[in-house]
Design an enzyme around this catalytic site. Structure first.
Site, short mmCIF file in Angstrom:
data_model
loop_
_atom_site.label_atom_id
_atom_site.label_comp_id
_atom_site.label_asym_id
_atom_site.label_seq_id
_atom_site.Cartn_x
_atom_site.Cartn_y
_atom_site.Cartn_z
N GLY A 22 -9.41 -49.20 21.01
CA GLY A 22 -10.28 -49.02 19.86
C GLY A 22 -10.67 -47.56 19.69
O GLY A 22 -9.81 -46.67 19.68
N TYR A 37 -0.50 -46.38 23.28
CA TYR A 37 -1.71 -47.18 23.05
C TYR A 37 -1.57 -48.56 23.69
O TYR A 37 -0.57 -49.27 23.52
CB TYR A 37 -1.99 -47.36 21.56
#
Length: 513
Positions: free
Chosen positions: A61, A54
């Site tokens: 998001g 990530y």
């Protein structure tokens, strides 16, 4: 010029204020540069692997499920900055933006974000050049940090958007960077996200609010003492043994401040005189240390929260010392948002009690022999009648501003970010509340100094005399026929805001709490 050195272990509120308000120069320590290099090596290694990480090789998001190929990652980082720079409304004050940038640099320098050393150095160079990106009032939900405000700052690092130069003129950021020999950054994996994922705006405003409120609470102790004196009240309620049996630290400090101001007064202790007998003073006078003291203790709690946040590395994901890069929720602004709201509540109550003392000074039925509205020729003159109206309007607004922003939450990012802190909003309204409180204290000062001077035949305390003399020298007018009041009130506001009131009194009393 004062220099602030940024290391890996955080910073102090004093350094934040030095950079934000004092234009202190910023330098990165050798330790920070080394930590930045080591963390970046970890990110580069992860970026080379096929597994998605990530913020390094994924979207953000609610779009974090997409794995981004190598050839699109630089574009991904540029795009997150551009798309998140979506603020609207009036420009935020220069000192807030400088605090915001400095605190983001503090987290970057921790070595937990994976940002390259050259990006951190560019952040320092922009601060040192006096370049201030345009940041707008609206755009932060306080989670994931102050996204839009930080994005506008990151946009300027890329040479895009608008910024204010050291001359105060608004220009394209790219022109300002070039003028100061600063190359725009070309963001790589993780860097765009790292530049905009923190609680830096609300924390910077908290640090400045704490400094302002400490000065204001001391000022309010002084004006409360002047009001007690003008009302011929009893200073026996300030005795340390009374406050020792309810040992809240702030209460004791406020009582000690008031007692120091009133030392040697010839006006106190007349509350049982035949002309105006009373058993005890009204709450707004007698309980002044208790109310101000509770606010002081609130400030102490907020300062503790700020100190912890100043020592924190707030980002997502973060690079850990063992080489892991982990997602987390440390960007949530709840700890900061709560104390920002708590301070607004305390400030509103301090403003409320100060207004009640002012009203008492003006009311002939309760001011123990002073003229109505402290007027020169009541009826022909209105005296300070409408000054109290202005003060009351400010108090009323402060009560509205005391409604906590952090009690609200609006889901965002397709319900991925389904609980937010609203800490930026809490900080913005606190700044307004502090400005209002300064004006409220200034009106009490204006009324109390006039009332003290009207007590002819009785000698005020030496510290009170010093406050009155300094106020008059600063353009705060004394008793007399009606005149244009706004300039007097403006002078009183400046006298309180700059700390001149505290300085005048401390010239007699020595340092106050």
């Amino acid at each position: 010029m004062h220099t602030v050195v940024v290391g890996t272990s955080g910073t102090t509120a004093e350094d934040v204020i030095a950079v934000a308000r004092g234009n202190a120069r910023v330098e990165l320590s050798a330790e920070a540069l080394d930590a930045l290099g080591r963390a970046r090596a970890i990110v580069d290694a992860l970026a080379a692997k096929p597994e998605p990480v990530y913020g390094v090789s994924t979207g953000f998001g609610a779009l974090a499920t997409r794995h981004i190929s190598h050839d699109l990652r630089a574009q991904l980082q540029r795009n997150i900055v551009r798309s998140h720079a979506a603020g609207m409304g009036p420009r935020v004050e220069r000192e807030v933006v400088r605090a915001l940038m400095f605190l983001r640099l503090k987290t970057v320098a921790s070595g937990h974000t994976g940002v390259r050393p050259e990006v951190a150095q560019t952040m320092a160079d922009v601060l040192n050049a006096g370049i201030t990106p345009v940041v707008h009032e609206y755009g932060s939900l306080g989670c994931s940090g102050d996204l839009a405000p930080l994005s506008h700052c990151a946009l300027a690092l890329m040479g895009e958007g608008d910024a204010e130069g050291p001359d105060g003129i608004l220009r394209p950021a790219g022109e300002l960077l070039a003028e100061h020999g600063i190359a725009p950054v070309e963001l790589r994996e993780k860097e765009g996200l790292a530049l905009l994922n923190g609680t830096d705006g609300m924390l910077g405003m908290l640090c400045m609010a704490l400094a302002d409120l400490r000065r204001l609470y001391t000022s309010a102790d002084i004006t409360a003492a002047l009001s007690l004196e003008a009302l011929l009240g009893s200073d026996r309620v300030l005795a340390p043994e009374l406050h020792a049996i309810r040992p809240h630290p702030g209460q004791g400090d406020s009582a000690a401040n008031m007692a120091a101001v009133l030392k040697g007064s010839g006006l106190t202790g007349h509350f049982q005189d035949d002309e105006a007998p009373r058993v005890q003073d009204a709450y707004s006078v007698r309980c002044a240390p208790q109310v101000a003291g509770a606010g002081r203790d609130t400030i102490a709690h907020a300062a503790l929260v700020a100190s912890r946040e100043l020592a924190s590395a707030v980002d997502n994901p973060v690079v850990l010392p063992d080489g892991r890069v982990e997602s987390n929720g440390n960007f949530h602004g709840a700890p900061v948002a709560y104390v920002l709201d708590f301070l607004a509540i305390a400030a509103a109550d301090l403003g409320s009690i100060a207004e009640r003392r002012t009203d008492r000074l003006l009311d002939k039925n309760r001011n123990h022999g002073l003229p109505p509205f402290l007027a020169d020729d009541a009826g022909v003159d209105s005296g300070l009648m409408i000054a109290q109206y202005t003060q009351a309007a400010l108090v009323s607004e402060m009560k509205r501003l005391a409604v906590p922003a952090s009690a609200d939450s609006i889901p965002s990012s397709a319900m991925q970010e389904d609980h937010v802190s609203m800490g930026w909003s809490a900080a913005r309204k606190l700044r307004t509340a502090i400005d209002n409180l300064t004006r409220i204290v200034a009106v009490e000062l204006y009324a109390a100094t006039r009332a003290v001077e009207l007590r002819t035949g009785l000698v005020p305390a030496p510290a009170s005399q010093a406050a009155v003399a300094a106020a008059r020298a600063a353009g705060v007018g004394g008793p007399g026929p009606d005149r244009f009041l706004a300039p007097d009130l403006a002078a009183a506001h400046e006298f309180v805001r700059t700390g001149a009131l505290v300085a005048a009194v401390e010239s007699v009393t020595g340092p106050l709490a």
